[in-house]
Design a protein around this motif. Sequence first.
Motif, PDB file in Angstrom:
ATOM      1  N   GLY A   1      -4.675 -11.542   4.838  1.00 37.96           N
ATOM      2  CA  GLY A   1      -2.990 -11.011   4.576  1.00 37.96           C
ATOM      3  C   GLY A   1      -3.040 -11.159   2.738  1.00 37.96           C
ATOM      4  N   ALA A   2      -3.615 -11.016   2.122  1.00 44.85           N
ATOM      5  CA  ALA A   2      -3.950 -10.804   0.670  1.00 44.85           C
ATOM      6  C   ALA A   2      -4.583  -9.732   0.817  1.00 44.85           C
ATOM      7  CB  ALA A   2      -5.566 -11.285  -0.016  1.00 44.85           C
ATOM      8  N   VAL A   3      -4.660  -8.761   2.065  1.00 47.20           N
ATOM      9  CA  VAL A   3      -4.921  -7.230   1.156  1.00 47.20           C
ATOM     10  C   VAL A   3      -4.134  -6.432   2.037  1.00 47.20           C
ATOM     11  CG1 VAL A   3      -6.623  -5.345   2.228  1.00 47.20           C
ATOM     12  CG2 VAL A   3      -7.297  -7.324   1.219  1.00 47.20           C
ATOM     13  N   LEU A   4      -2.820  -6.977   3.176  1.00 45.59           N
ATOM     14  CA  LEU A   4      -2.585  -7.097   3.668  1.00 45.59           C
ATOM     15  C   LEU A   4      -1.246  -6.805   2.212  1.00 45.59           C
ATOM     16  CD1 LEU A   4      -2.061  -7.311   7.283  1.00 45.59           C
ATOM     17  CD2 LEU A   4      -2.870  -5.650   6.489  1.00 45.59           C
ATOM     18  N   ALA A   5      -0.877  -7.841   1.145  1.00 43.38           N
ATOM     19  CA  ALA A   5       0.262  -7.715   0.578  1.00 43.38           C
ATOM     20  C   ALA A   5      -0.024  -6.715  -0.186  1.00 43.38           C
ATOM     21  CB  ALA A   5      -0.082  -8.965   0.161  1.00 43.38           C
ATOM     22  N   THR A   6      -1.178  -7.186  -0.870  1.00 41.32           N
ATOM     23  CA  THR A   6      -1.438  -5.564  -2.003  1.00 41.32           C
ATOM     24  C   THR A   6      -1.662  -4.603  -1.810  1.00 41.32           C
ATOM     25  OG1 THR A   6      -3.724  -7.439  -2.519  1.00 41.32           O
ATOM     26  CG2 THR A   6      -3.040  -4.528  -3.244  1.00 41.32           C
ATOM     27  N   VAL A   7      -1.432  -3.355  -0.134  1.00 36.99           N
ATOM     28  CA  VAL A   7      -1.713  -2.713   0.097  1.00 36.99           C
ATOM     29  C   VAL A   7       0.212  -2.238   0.685  1.00 36.99           C
ATOM     30  CG1 VAL A   7      -1.569  -0.879   1.771  1.00 36.99           C
ATOM     31  CG2 VAL A   7      -3.082  -2.313   1.262  1.00 36.99           C
ATOM     32  N   GLY A   8       0.848  -3.547   0.919  1.00 37.17           N
ATOM     33  CA  GLY A   8       1.753  -2.562   1.060  1.00 37.17           C
ATOM     34  C   GLY A   8       2.730  -2.931  -0.567  1.00 37.17           C
ATOM     35  N   LEU A   9       2.739  -3.500  -1.725  1.00 37.45           N
ATOM     36  CA  LEU A   9       3.472  -3.747  -3.071  1.00 37.45           C
ATOM     37  C   LEU A   9       2.625  -2.250  -3.172  1.00 37.45           C
ATOM     38  CD1 LEU A   9       2.052  -7.352  -4.042  1.00 37.45           C
ATOM     39  CD2 LEU A   9       4.609  -6.309  -3.370  1.00 37.45           C
ATOM     40  N   ALA A  10       1.194  -1.930  -3.241  1.00 36.61           N
ATOM     41  CA  ALA A  10       1.260  -0.248  -3.506  1.00 36.61           C
ATOM     42  C   ALA A  10       1.957   0.808  -3.076  1.00 36.61           C
ATOM     43  CB  ALA A  10      -0.320  -0.366  -3.754  1.00 36.61           C
ATOM     44  N   GLY A  11       2.089   0.665  -2.277  1.00 40.09           N
ATOM     45  CA  GLY A  11       3.430   1.815  -0.977  1.00 40.09           C
ATOM     46  C   GLY A  11       4.598   2.000  -2.436  1.00 40.09           C
ATOM     47  N   LEU A  12       4.992   0.426  -1.617  1.00 41.89           N
ATOM     48  CA  LEU A  12       6.234  -0.026  -2.848  1.00 41.89           C
ATOM     49  C   LEU A  12       6.361   1.125  -3.915  1.00 41.89           C
ATOM     50  CD1 LEU A  12       8.765  -1.033  -1.236  1.00 41.89           C
ATOM     51  CD2 LEU A  12       8.093  -2.810  -2.524  1.00 41.89           C
ATOM     52  N   LEU A  13       5.492   0.212  -5.110  1.00 42.55           N
ATOM     53  CA  LEU A  13       5.522   1.459  -6.054  1.00 42.55           C
ATOM     54  C   LEU A  13       5.202   2.546  -6.018  1.00 42.55           C
ATOM     55  CD1 LEU A  13       2.629  -1.351  -7.894  1.00 42.55           C
ATOM     56  CD2 LEU A  13       5.236  -0.647  -8.438  1.00 42.55           C
TER      57      LEU A  13
END
Length: 311
Positions: free
Chosen positions: A104-116
């Motif tokens: 879950g932590a990895v998915l959250a980080t990847v999603g946030l990077a994409g959003l940025l």
Amino acid sequence: MEGMNAFALSVLLALVSAIAYAVGAIVQERVAVTDRGHPYAPVRRPGWWAALALNGLGALLHVGALVYGPLSVVQPLGALTIVFALPIAAVFLHRRAGRTARVGAVLATVGLAGLLSLTGRADSRSMTGHTELVVAGAALGAVAALFALARWVRRPVFRSMALAGAAGVAFGIASVFIKSLAVGWSSLGLAGQWEAVPGVVLFAAAGVLLSQASYRDAGLTAPLATVTVVNPAVASAVGLSVFGETFRYGTGGALLAVAAAVLSAAGLLLLTTDRARDGGEGEELPVELLPAVPVQQAKDPVREPRRNVTP
């Protein structure tokens, strides 16, 4: 400070703010599970004041991030609070995150990077008095509904998540008013946008009290994950609709941003599921923190007087 320098400073401030919020949440949760008699404001506990100080530091850094960056970027970065909270809790409280939590932590980080990477820039504008009233009224209604739901449900983990959802709405709207203040001050000076200050105080205080209560019955992960999902979702929605913030690449970029947000939310919900699957009844306290229970000595059985039996 213009262009990428301002944007980079905004991201840096938001990251440090997330760390401060993470440590504050860990301290809040420790206070909540050891002082169940005061779910909202255990003012006699020094740890609670320490958590307030950490949250205050996080809020100041958050304000700085909102001054230099768009709301739709700063708020999603706040979701990294729980990503930072997991290793910090593992180091200082000896809590090891499970496989689901790590994924879950990895998915959250990847999603946030994409959003940025998809967030564009726009000339932000502050809210008018009428818009502030509409936003505040809708937010108060949502907070009241979630609070009522928390009073109605019986299962502790769902009660905590409802309170955390209300806290997330309150924190998100507080950030909206902070952003309106920042934009108003940058364009009008200190004379502008003071009417937003009561909204900041009201929603920030409500968020602190509701989040404190949410840690009482479900530990750290589920309430914190709920706050970090609801908070940026609410604030980013207002940022896109009210402040004129946009995504790059037109409609395609907006769709990709939605996909990145869903990926990030899925990661955070995995963190919530990881806690709820454990029962969600609150984490087991160390033996030294459990209240002493007096042990009642067993009484000797009452002996009947021996009767003299005459042969």
